[in-house]
Design an enzyme around this catalytic site. Sequence first.
Site, PDB file in Angstrom:
ATOM      1  N   GLY A  66      28.426  22.460 -17.523  1.00  0.00           N
ATOM      2  CA  GLY A  66      29.344  23.287 -17.692  1.00  0.00           C
ATOM      3  C   GLY A  66      30.470  23.328 -18.798  1.00  0.00           C
ATOM      4  N   CYS A  67      31.355  23.668 -18.909  1.00  0.00           N
ATOM      5  CA  CYS A  67      32.403  23.589 -20.125  1.00  0.00           C
ATOM      6  C   CYS A  67      32.422  22.039 -20.842  1.00  0.00           C
ATOM      7  CB  CYS A  67      33.941  23.988 -19.582  1.00  0.00           C
ATOM      8  SG  CYS A  67      35.274  23.850 -20.827  1.00  0.00           S
ATOM      9  N   PHE A  68      31.835  22.179 -21.981  1.00  0.00           N
ATOM     10  CA  PHE A  68      31.886  20.964 -22.699  1.00  0.00           C
ATOM     11  C   PHE A  68      33.112  20.147 -22.876  1.00  0.00           C
ATOM     12  CE2 PHE A  68      30.122  23.456 -26.579  1.00  0.00           C
ATOM     13  CZ  PHE A  68      31.468  24.055 -26.788  1.00  0.00           C
ATOM     14  N   CYS A  72      35.118  19.574 -20.846  1.00  0.00           N
ATOM     15  CA  CYS A  72      35.577  18.878 -19.836  1.00  0.00           C
ATOM     16  C   CYS A  72      34.613  17.759 -19.684  1.00  0.00           C
ATOM     17  CB  CYS A  72      35.443  19.752 -18.585  1.00  0.00           C
ATOM     18  SG  CYS A  72      36.758  20.963 -18.558  1.00  0.00           S
ATOM     19  N   TYR A 102      43.344  25.324 -18.895  1.00  0.00           N
ATOM     20  CA  TYR A 102      42.096  25.845 -18.424  1.00  0.00           C
ATOM     21  C   TYR A 102      41.485  25.164 -17.307  1.00  0.00           C
ATOM     22  CZ  TYR A 102      37.168  25.731 -18.413  1.00  0.00           C
ATOM     23  OH  TYR A 102      35.803  25.827 -18.045  1.00  0.00           O
TER      24      TYR A 102
END
Length: 209
Positions: free
Chosen positions: A43-45, A47, A190
């Site tokens: 997912g979101c890099f 994180c 976020y």
Amino acid sequence: MRTSLFHIGSLALAALFCGIVAGAPAPKVAIPPGAAVATFAGGCFWCMEPPFDKIPGVISTTSGYTGGTKANPTYEEVSSGSTGHAEAVQVVYDPTKVSYEKLLDVFWHNIDPTVTDRQFCDHGSQYRTAIFVHNAEQRRLAEASKAQIEKTKTFKEPIVTPIVDAGDFWPAEDYHQDYYLKNPVRYNYYRTGCGRDSRLKQLWGSSAH
């Protein structure tokens, strides 16, 4: 732009989180002699960098794009879902100080492996999970790790995260690198708003990283 329930697909909102919406790509990472490379999509890099950065023996983490068809893709192109890339993190590590098995354990406990083409509030194939293996030994260890997680997991859903051969990795624009350090308030807003930590705790309990 980041297309999800939380990132509602506007350049204005992308600007809020990223600070800017365009920029030069980060340079390719040099691999020191004796170092090894692992590549994970979770997912979101933004994180996925922090959990690996804190592991002794990890030399560097780089956010980028892999698994797609276009050379040198931009963030906006990848976020559109048209290039086939996933947001990913490239981990350069010293195998005499940290094992690939340890990196796999960190990876599993930082993702939701029960969903396809999404992670937490982010939806689209660019947010899929995957282990990108660089050689036969990594594949063997990744498959063994996945089997062990499937055997010992406490949740009912099956694990759908694939193990695939690594291809070209394109570093993301410089403003994405170490985002959690450069923009801690926006990053934490976020991460919390996306429900990442609450879902990880639900899945993994005290073993969530």
